[in-house]
Motif scaffolding. Structure first.
Motif, mmCIF file in Angstrom:
data_model
loop_
_atom_site.group_PDB
_atom_site.id
_atom_site.type_symbol
_atom_site.label_atom_id
_atom_site.label_comp_id
_atom_site.label_asym_id
_atom_site.label_seq_id
_atom_site.Cartn_x
_atom_site.Cartn_y
_atom_site.Cartn_z
ATOM 1 N N GLN A 142 0.813 -1.217 0.000
ATOM 2 C CA GLN A 142 0.000 0.000 0.000
ATOM 3 C C GLN A 142 0.847 1.268 0.000
ATOM 4 O O GLN A 142 0.305 2.365 -0.126
ATOM 5 N N PHE A 158 0.326 6.739 -0.215
ATOM 6 C CA PHE A 158 -0.290 5.420 -0.186
ATOM 7 C C PHE A 158 -1.098 5.209 -1.462
ATOM 8 O O PHE A 158 -1.424 6.156 -2.187
ATOM 9 N N THR A 159 -1.412 3.978 -1.709
ATOM 10 C CA THR A 159 -2.184 3.656 -2.913
ATOM 11 C C THR A 159 -3.651 4.017 -2.773
ATOM 12 O O THR A 159 -4.344 4.210 -3.773
ATOM 13 N N SER A 165 -7.899 1.287 4.922
ATOM 14 C CA SER A 165 -6.556 1.276 4.354
ATOM 15 C C SER A 165 -5.543 1.730 5.401
ATOM 16 O O SER A 165 -5.895 2.269 6.453
#
Length: 294
Positions: A142, A158-159, A165
């Motif tokens: 991530q 972050f993704t 998340s």
């Protein structure tokens, strides 16, 4: 008895003729002088009238040019205002796009990171502190990018920022890092960072009650019971400072006890920022500060 006629001598007759001729000469010369003076005055008057006519024509031309210049100035002011408005809209749009890209980013700072010169060591320290204090293991998949900024802080992209998340968990539970020497904050654009810093100064001066961010937007509460106000540009900050200064200072002066000394005021000014936030912010605002992006 008849009166005898006086007989003039030839010399007396000559003097009489000379006086007559002199009188005639004076009369004729006076007439010439009067005529010359009149002609001269007429010429001067004509020249003056011509000069006045030229001056009036010039003044009319200048007035016309002035009106044309005023019209051009008004038009230029309108165009400048329109261009300024369009430029502000472009800046706001660009700033909004940049902030949207930063929603998945978090900024890590603190004295513990300042001692780490290598990025790998800083990343390892962040992982260990998060594991120890937040009881959460970061997922390497991530983490999209990690950048060390010039001021020594670490920016991690972050993704995703969806609920659940790593980015969402870290920001919601960042208060558990208190005392660890590691701080987590949202990544704001330089323009919004400057606005946020100005609002923090207004909060320290007592002109506003609280300031926080939500999805990159900067929100302000003037008092404990007021609704949040979105601040989008520096002009709104100046208006907020000008509108809140008189009333806030008057209320602070009225709430000050008469017998309060300098020591008590210094003690009150030394309160921690956390206690000030809990005292000024209502519960719904504290929940808003922990809002999760969707």
């Amino acid at each position: 008895m008849t009166k005898k006629r006086k007989v003039c001598s030839p010399s007396q007759e000559g003097q009489r003729d000379l006086c007559s001729e002199l009188k005639e000469f004076i009369v004729s010369e006076n007439a010439k002088c009067v005529k010359e003076i009149k002609d001269s005055n007429d010429r001067r008057l004509a020249a003056l009238e011509e000069s006045l006519s030229f001056a009036m024509d010039s003044l009319s031309a200048v007035s016309e040019r002035q009106r044309s210049a005023d019209t051009d100035i008004i038009q230029l002011r309108k165009e400048t205002a329109e261009l300024r408005h369009r430029l502000q809209q472009l800046e706001l749009g660009e700033d909004q796009q940049q902030q949207q890209k930063r929603l998945t980013c978090l900024v890590f700072s603190g004295p513990t990171l300042q001692a780490q010169t290598r990025r790998e060591d800083a990343a390892s320290l962040i992982r260990s502190l998060v594991q120890h204090h937040l009881k959460h293991t970061l997922d390497s998949s991530q983490v999209k990018a990690m950048i060390r900024l010039k001021n020594g802080k670490i920016l991690i992209e972050f993704t995703s920022a969806a609920p659940g998340s790593d980015r969402d968990i870290l920001f919601r539970t960042k208060s558990k890092l208190r005392g660890s020497g590691l701080f987590i904050a949202k990544s704001l654009t330089p323009r919004r960072q400057a606005i946020f810093a100005d609002l923090l100064q207004l909060k320290r001066e007592g002109l506003i009650c609280s300031v926080f961010t939500r999805s990159g937007d900067i929100l302000v509460c003037r008092s404990r019971d007021s609704a949040p106000i979105r601040i989008a540009d520096p002009e709104a900050v100046r208006q907020l400072a000008g509108a809140g200064a008189p009333g806030r200072r008057a209320r602070r002066h009225a709430q000050l006890p008469e017998g309060e000394g300098q020591g008590n005021r210094s003690q009150r000014q030394g309160e921690s920022s956390e206690s000030m936030r809990e005292r000024c912010c209502p519960r719904h605002l504290l929940r808003a500060m922990c809002w999760r992006p969707r």
